[in-house]
Design an enzyme around this catalytic site. Structure first.
Site, short mmCIF file in Angstrom:
data_model
loop_
_atom_site.label_atom_id
_atom_site.label_comp_id
_atom_site.label_asym_id
_atom_site.label_seq_id
_atom_site.Cartn_x
_atom_site.Cartn_y
_atom_site.Cartn_z
N ASP A 69 0.82 -1.21 0.00
CA ASP A 69 0.00 0.00 0.00
C ASP A 69 0.85 1.26 0.00
O ASP A 69 0.50 2.26 -0.63
CB ASP A 69 -0.93 0.00 1.21
CG ASP A 69 -2.11 -0.95 1.02
OD1 ASP A 69 -2.32 -1.40 -0.12
OD2 ASP A 69 -2.80 -1.25 2.01
N GLY A 70 1.97 1.23 0.72
CA GLY A 70 2.85 2.41 0.74
C GLY A 70 3.38 2.74 -0.64
O GLY A 70 3.44 3.92 -1.03
N ASN A 143 -4.22 8.64 2.15
CA ASN A 143 -4.75 7.84 3.27
C ASN A 143 -5.18 8.70 4.45
O ASN A 143 -6.35 8.75 4.79
CB ASN A 143 -3.70 6.83 3.74
CG ASN A 143 -3.99 5.43 3.29
OD1 ASN A 143 -4.91 5.18 2.55
ND2 ASN A 143 -3.17 4.49 3.74
N ASP A 144 -4.20 9.36 5.08
CA ASP A 144 -4.52 10.06 6.32
C ASP A 144 -3.49 11.11 6.71
O ASP A 144 -2.35 11.08 6.27
CB ASP A 144 -4.69 9.06 7.48
CG ASP A 144 -3.54 8.07 7.59
OD1 ASP A 144 -2.38 8.45 7.32
OD2 ASP A 144 -3.79 6.90 7.93
N ASP A 173 -4.18 10.47 22.56
CA ASP A 173 -2.83 10.24 22.03
C ASP A 173 -2.64 10.91 20.68
O ASP A 173 -1.52 10.94 20.15
CB ASP A 173 -2.55 8.75 21.88
CG ASP A 173 -2.14 8.09 23.20
OD1 ASP A 173 -1.97 8.82 24.20
OD2 ASP A 173 -1.98 6.85 23.22
N THR A 184 -9.28 1.93 6.02
CA THR A 184 -8.81 0.59 6.39
C THR A 184 -7.37 0.59 6.90
O THR A 184 -6.79 -0.48 7.11
CB THR A 184 -8.91 -0.36 5.18
OG1 THR A 184 -8.24 0.23 4.05
CG2 THR A 184 -10.36 -0.62 4.81
N ALA A 185 -6.80 1.78 7.09
CA ALA A 185 -5.42 1.88 7.57
C ALA A 185 -5.41 2.19 9.08
O ALA A 185 -6.06 1.51 9.86
CB ALA A 185 -4.68 2.94 6.76
N TYR A 186 -4.70 3.23 9.50
CA TYR A 186 -4.58 3.56 10.92
C TYR A 186 -5.95 3.82 11.54
O TYR A 186 -6.21 3.48 12.69
CB TYR A 186 -3.68 4.79 11.06
CG TYR A 186 -3.15 5.07 12.45
CD1 TYR A 186 -3.41 4.23 13.53
CD2 TYR A 186 -2.34 6.18 12.67
CE1 TYR A 186 -2.91 4.50 14.79
CE2 TYR A 186 -1.84 6.46 13.93
CZ TYR A 186 -2.12 5.63 14.99
OH TYR A 186 -1.62 5.91 16.24
#
Length: 285
Positions: A69-70, A143-144, A173, A184-186
């Site tokens: 994905d990266g 993504n984010d 945090d 669907t990631a972090y």
């Protein structure tokens, strides 16, 4: 049609998969290229085109990202500036975003026949401003955008506004601003929902909030957000876009987040739906 291959050479299987892709493209008479900096890793291959980052938009019709994905994200962020579509071939582990597994490269023969679908994915931009309004950092993500505490194990305090309205004063945090692609990631790991990548929304998910009631909030993608690092903080805060190296977000600074003018175009030569892919990938956990 010219296909430029973008392999992530830090992936052990990437060279093997790249050669497999070249064999399939050659088999179907599809011209292919490699970036100039990558050619040395493949002395046995002779690309039809040697591509540079300065002119790849003039020589490339489709980019193929080889990796996980990266790799797909890095390739898409480069290609999106010129509306060049990207197809991913998995040379990693889960790889939610890639369109083909490494044993499916023969399906690349569908490209010149037009037997593919294209989807455009929402992207976000972030601009960090100092107290006097000077822009000290800007980036965009597929993504984010993640705000996270530093090395000290202390909660950080961030105020979030949507337009001029206060969303919340978070004690946590950190915070995740995710696109549907990044759901669907972090975001998923932090307890946020999975969202169909075709949805036109932005997700705001707190990371380990010190509250029993704070959960993900989903906004229209046209929303504009301001994140303020308040003087109440007792720990360092940093910002990272799509997992890239973090930059400092000091006390008194603010970050402005908006929908990007760019979209990432993904190609698929399979008929799998988003739910098909999600189910298949989750089984690998």
């Amino acid at each position: 049609m010219i296909v430029t291959i973008y392999p992530n050479l830090t992936r052990e299987q990437a060279p093997v998969v790249t050669r497999r892709i070249v064999a399939s493209l050659t088999k179907y008479g599809i011209s292919w290229g490699l970036f100039d900096r990558t050619c040395a890793a493949f002395p046995d291959l002779t690309p039809d085109v040697v591509v540079t980052e300065d002119d790849f938009q003039n020589t490339t019709d489709v980019m193929i990202a080889v990796g996980g994905d990266g790799s797909m994200i890095r390739c898409a962020k480069l290609a999106c500036q010129y509306s060049i579509p990207v197809l991913g071939v998995n040379a990693g582990h889960l790889a939610y975003l890639t369109g083909l597994e490494n044993d499916e490269t023969d399906l690349l023969g569908k490209l010149p026949q037009g037997l593919f679908s294209r989807t455009d994915r929402t992207m976000l931009t972030v601009e960090v401003q100092s107290p006097d309004g000077t822009v000290v950092f800007q980036d965009e993500c597929l993504n984010d955008i993640v705000f996270a505490r530093g090395e000290q194990i202390k909660l950080c305090r961030l105020d979030v506004y949507c337009g001029t309205s206060l969303v919340n004063r978070y004690t946590s945090d950190g915070l995740i601003f995710a696109t549907p692609t990044g759901s669907t990631a972090y975001n998923l790991a932090a307890g946020g929902p999975i969202v169909d990548p075709g949805a036109d929304v932005v997700l705001l998910t707190p990371i380990c909030p010190h509250s029993l009631t704070e959960r993900t909030v989903i906004f229209s993608s046209d929303s504009a957000f301001t994140v303020e690092n308040t003087l109440r903080n007792t720990c360092a805060v940093s910002i990272s876009c799509d997992g890239e190296p973090a930059v400092s977000f000091p006390d008194g600074y603010r970050a402005v987040i908006r929908k990007s003018s760019h979209t990432a175009a993904f190609l698929s030569v399979k008929e799998d739906t988003f739910l098909d892919v999600l189910t298949q990938k989750m089984k690998r956990r």
